[in-house]
Every structure is written in structure tokens, then in C-alpha cells.
Design an enzyme around this catalytic site. Structure first.
Site, PDB file in Angstrom:
ATOM      1  N   ILE A   1     -25.763  58.603 -45.218  1.00  0.00           N
ATOM      2  CA  ILE A   1     -24.787  59.487 -45.872  1.00  0.00           C
ATOM      3  C   ILE A   1     -24.752  59.202 -47.375  1.00  0.00           C
ATOM      4  CG2 ILE A   1     -22.408  60.331 -45.879  1.00  0.00           C
ATOM      5  CD1 ILE A   1     -22.158  59.567 -42.969  1.00  0.00           C
TER       6      ILE A   1
ATOM      7  N   ASP B   1     -23.558  42.792 -52.135  1.00  0.00           N
ATOM      8  CA  ASP B   1     -22.871  42.665 -50.855  1.00  0.00           C
ATOM      9  C   ASP B   1     -21.375  42.792 -51.166  1.00  0.00           C
ATOM     10  OD1 ASP B   1     -21.624  41.931 -48.546  1.00  0.00           O
ATOM     11  OD2 ASP B   1     -23.009  40.286 -48.098  1.00  0.00           O
TER      12      ASP B   1
ATOM     13  N   SER C   1     -13.741  58.681 -39.812  1.00  0.00           N
ATOM     14  CA  SER C   1     -14.507  59.291 -38.730  1.00  0.00           C
ATOM     15  C   SER C   1     -13.578  59.978 -37.731  1.00  0.00           C
ATOM     16  CB  SER C   1     -15.280  58.177 -38.029  1.00  0.00           C
ATOM     17  OG  SER C   1     -15.723  58.599 -36.765  1.00  0.00           O
TER      18      SER C   1
ATOM     19  N   THR D   1     -13.735  59.584 -34.854  1.00  0.00           N
ATOM     20  CA  THR D   1     -13.503  58.602 -33.800  1.00  0.00           C
ATOM     21  C   THR D   1     -12.025  58.176 -33.767  1.00  0.00           C
ATOM     22  OG1 THR D   1     -14.318  56.557 -32.844  1.00  0.00           O
ATOM     23  CG2 THR D   1     -14.121  56.544 -35.177  1.00  0.00           C
TER      24      THR D   1
ATOM     25  N   TYR E   1     -15.522  48.834 -33.967  1.00  0.00           N
ATOM     26  CA  TYR E   1     -15.964  49.736 -35.038  1.00  0.00           C
ATOM     27  C   TYR E   1     -14.879  50.786 -35.318  1.00  0.00           C
ATOM     28  CZ  TYR E   1     -17.967  53.974 -36.973  1.00  0.00           C
ATOM     29  OH  TYR E   1     -18.158  55.100 -37.730  1.00  0.00           O
TER      30      TYR E   1
ATOM     31  N   LYS F   1     -12.232  51.563 -38.685  1.00  0.00           N
ATOM     32  CA  LYS F   1     -11.990  52.844 -39.378  1.00  0.00           C
ATOM     33  C   LYS F   1     -10.477  53.084 -39.483  1.00  0.00           C
ATOM     34  CE  LYS F   1     -16.144  54.238 -40.342  1.00  0.00           C
ATOM     35  NZ  LYS F   1     -16.591  54.083 -41.730  1.00  0.00           N
TER      36      LYS F   1
ATOM     37  N   PHE G   1     -17.104  64.498 -38.576  1.00  0.00           N
ATOM     38  CA  PHE G   1     -17.410  64.741 -37.171  1.00  0.00           C
ATOM     39  C   PHE G   1     -18.837  64.201 -36.922  1.00  0.00           C
ATOM     40  CE2 PHE G   1     -13.642  66.396 -35.225  1.00  0.00           C
ATOM     41  CZ  PHE G   1     -12.822  66.253 -36.326  1.00  0.00           C
ATOM     42  N   ASN G   2     -19.792  64.974 -36.454  1.00  0.00           N
ATOM     43  CA  ASN G   2     -21.103  64.375 -36.166  1.00  0.00           C
ATOM     44  C   ASN G   2     -22.125  64.746 -37.244  1.00  0.00           C
ATOM     45  OD1 ASN G   2     -19.644  64.339 -33.552  1.00  0.00           O
ATOM     46  ND2 ASN G   2     -21.554  63.484 -32.795  1.00  0.00           N
TER      47      ASN G   2
ATOM     48  N   GLY H   1     -17.450  55.422 -22.767  1.00  0.00           N
ATOM     49  CA  GLY H   1     -16.770  55.608 -24.046  1.00  0.00           C
ATOM     50  C   GLY H   1     -16.880  57.004 -24.644  1.00  0.00           C
ATOM     51  N   ASP H   2     -17.757  57.864 -24.082  1.00  0.00           N
ATOM     52  CA  ASP H   2     -17.901  59.218 -24.641  1.00  0.00           C
ATOM     53  C   ASP H   2     -16.695  60.085 -24.303  1.00  0.00           C
ATOM     54  OD1 ASP H   2     -20.264  58.992 -25.992  1.00  0.00           O
ATOM     55  OD2 ASP H   2     -21.523  59.774 -24.375  1.00  0.00           O
TER      56      ASP H   2
END
Ligand code: UDP
Length: 347
Positions: free
Chosen positions: A14, A60, A126, A128, A151, A155, A184-185, A303-304
Site C-alpha cells: 500500500i 525501524d 482496517s 477487520t 493483529y 488496529k 476493505f480488501n 475466523g472468516d
């Protein structure tokens, strides 16, 4: 005077597309990355596409000294923060590593920005955070659900950290304004095929798995579940073209730097508003690229969620941003990128 945007994680999928769009919109961009999950391919691609001899900063973001140095050496007007680990499964296996990296890097960015007179932070969040939604499409007001992985948790936590920081710094010298973009995706690649997604090892995401299967790197795509309560039994998602997604960042940064924000911390869904099933996406890929994909149905993946897509009205009306690329254009670009990686000439 030109405004300067720091893109943390700017060598990734991205980040590299966002860097291209920012440069094309007339911004100066400081690209920094620790290269933990990418190589120089996309950074070199960005230079080719834009014709700019960009400097690469190996940083970093967990290293506070290095982050402060970056802010001291550059007059940064806004930060777009991508630098984070992003594999859901790995985060379940290595939670400490995920919390440490994703939280510490963001906290360092906030502290350094606030201390160096940079007031604008855009965080890459996200969809998510919505979990399994009660109703679709989801708006920004749809409730966040408890995260199902470290993860996802990072977020949500970074969203909260930004919201709290915005509140706490209001009116001070180190005032921070924030924008949270909930993607989204994201799929596809730049139409030049010079930058795109570079997953390490076996891809977790659908589109890289499809293109790698089509090129022969993987034998067969497994479609996870065909017994969902959806029209064709496969999951529904909102697949957003990576170039469209990158342009949303240009709109958001412009909104921040031109003082057009209506709230001190704003949230926008970045999606198309169009649900597509896994099967529909596979069929579209086959059709537009004129090939047959080897696929089979497999059990559901843990998890989907069954179905999630965006209501992007707020981004459309408030930011003046709208997804424009068709799924065919996007899947054509994804395939062109895979062929470019495989060394095909004239893709
Ligand atoms: N998917 C699939 N096979 C794969 C990878 C993904 O069937 O090899 C499905 C997955 O079950 C989901 C959709 O494709 O319904 C999108 O998954 P992805 O991992 O790309 O994104 P997510 O929506 O999980 O963030």
C-alpha cells in the site's frame, strides 16, 4: 511551498502505491521502511513510475532515536503510518512480537510528530475492526466488535491511541489531528506493472493466491467454504483497487493540510460499496484474463466472516473520493504484475 508527507512503511504494497499518488499530486514524500516484510522492488518501481530520484530511509519505527532523527532532518507536514506487521495467523502465534512492533512504532511516530511540530497523522486501519457485522453494508458508525486476533487488536488499539492523543493534545503546541482510514480488501497493482503485492511464502490473501496459481507457482486455489448463507455459498467482500485506495490517502491528506476537517479525528471507510463473492471474483479473473484457474472447494477458514462490505458514502461526500476502477481493470492489473514478476516481456 510544497508540503512533505512521511510515509512509514513506504516500500510495501500500500505504501508504494500511496507514494506514487502523493508525488503525482505534487507532494514531497519521505519514504521510510525497515524492510522487514519487503525488498527494494516496489521502491525502485516507484522511482521509475514517477521519474523521481527518491531517497530511501532505512528506519525501524520501533527505534525512537531513528524516528526523531527522521523528523529532525525533514520538515514533515503529515504522516501516513503503514509500518506494521500484518499477517493474522502469525499474530496469533506471536502476539508479543505483534503488540510490541505495531504499538511501539505507532507510539514513536505520535511522540516524534508531536515533538517536532507535525500535527497531522493518518492511520491505516482496517475493516477487520467491524468483525462479523450485524448489518451490511457497514458505516463508520457500525459498532466495532472484539478483535479475533492480535493483529486486529493492534488496529483497534492504534485507533484508540490516536483518538486519545487527538483529545489530549487539543489546543497545545503539539496538537495532533487524525484520520483513520478503514480499508476493505485492497487488491490489484499499478497499471504499469512496476509495483504490486509481494507476499512472502504462501499467500494468505485471495488475489495473490489466484495469480500465483494462474502462473503455475501454486497448484490449486482452495475456495474456503461454499456453504455460507450467501447467493452462491462463498463469502462476500468489498475488493478495493489499490490505486483507488491510494488516491483516498491523497484526498485525506489534502483535507488535513487544507484545514477542511470537520472533527479533530475523522474516520472513513475506504471501499467500493460493491459486494463480490469469492466465486464471482474468480470468474471475473478468468474472463478478463482469458484463462482457466485450477480451483476446488475446501472447508471454511477459521475466523472468516460471512459477508462484509462498505458503505463508502461518507468518503464519497466528505472527501470527494470515490472508487472508479472496475473489478476487470483491477484483476487485469493484478495478473500483469504477476507476469512481470515471473519475468515475462511486454506484459
Ligand atoms: N479465500 C479463499 N482462498 C484463499 C484465500 C482467501 O477462498 O486461498 C477467501 C477467504 O475465505 C475470504 C476471501 O477469500 O472469503 C478474502 O480473503 P482474504 O484473505 O484475501 O481477505 P480477508 O477478507 O480475510 O481480509
Amino acid at each position: 511551498m510544497k508540503k512533505t508527507v512521511l510515509v512509514s512503511g513506504g516500500a510495501g504494497f500500500i505504501g508504494s502505491h500511496v507514494t506514487v499518488e502523493l508525488i503525482e499530486a505534487g507532494y514531497d514524500v519521505v519514504v521510510a521502511d525497515n524492510m522487514s516484510n519487503c525488498d527494494k522492488t516496489c521502491f525502485e518501481g516507484v522511482k521509475k513510475i514517477t521519474g523521481k530520484d527518491l531517497k530511501f530511509n532505512l528506519v525501524d519505527f520501533c527505534d525512537m532515536e531513528a524516528v526523531n532523527k527522521l523528523f529532525s532532518e525533514n520538515r514533515i507536514d503529515a504522516v501516513i503510518h503503514f509500518a506494521a506487521f500484518k499477517a493474522v495467523g502469525e499474530s496469533v502465534a506471536k502476539p508479543v512480537m505483534y503488540y510490541k512492533n505495531n504499538l511501539e512504532s505507532f507510539l514513536n511516530v505520535l511522540e516524534a510528530a508531536s515533538g517536532h511540530g507535525c500535527h497531522n497523522i493518518l492511520f491505516s486501519s482496517s475493516a477487520t475492526v467491524y468483525g462479523e457485522p450485524d448489518a451490511v453494508p457497514v458505516t463508520e458508525k457500525s459498532p466495532r466488535k472484539p478483535a479475533t486476533s492480535p493483529y486486529g487488536n493492534t488496529k483497534q488499539m492504534c485507533e484508540d491511541i490516536l483518538q486519545d492523543t487527538v483529545k489530549a493534545t487539543k489546543g497545545s503546541d503539539g496538537e495532533i489531528k487524525g484520520i483513520l482510514l478503514r480499508y476493505f480488501n485492497p487488491i490489484g497493482a499499478h497499471p504499469s506493472a512496476l509495483i504490486g503485492e509481494l507476499p512472502r511464502g504462501v499467500p494468505n490473501n485471495l488475489v495473490p493466491f489466484i495469480t500465483q496459481t494462474a502462473i503455475g507457482k501454486r497448484e490449486c486455489l482452495s475456495i474456503f467454504g461454499n456453504d455460507y448463507p450467501t447467493p452462491d455459498g462463498t463469502c462476500l467482500r468489498d475488493y478495493i483497487d489499490i490505486v483507488d485506495l491510494a488516491k483516498a490517502h491523497v484526498s485525506a491528506v489534502g483535507r488535513m493540510l487544507e484545514g477542511k476537517m470537520k472533527e479533530d479525528c475523522e474516520v472513513f471507510n475506504i471501499g467500493t460499496g460493491r459486494p463480490l463473492s469469492v466465486l464471482e471474483l474468480v470468474n471475473a479473473f478468468e474472463k478478463v484474463n482469458n484463462l482457466k484457474l485450477n480451483y476446488k472447494f475446501a472447508p471454511r477458514r477459521a475466523g472468516d466472516v460471512t459477508a462484509i462490505w462498505a458503505d463508502p458514502t461518507l468518503a464519497n461526500t466528505e472527501m470527494g473520493w470515490k472508487a472508479t476502477r472496475t473489478i476487470e481493470e483491477t484483476l487485469e492489473a493484478a495478473w500483469k504484475w504477476e507476469k512481470h514478476l515471473a519475468g515475462y516481456e511486454n506484459v
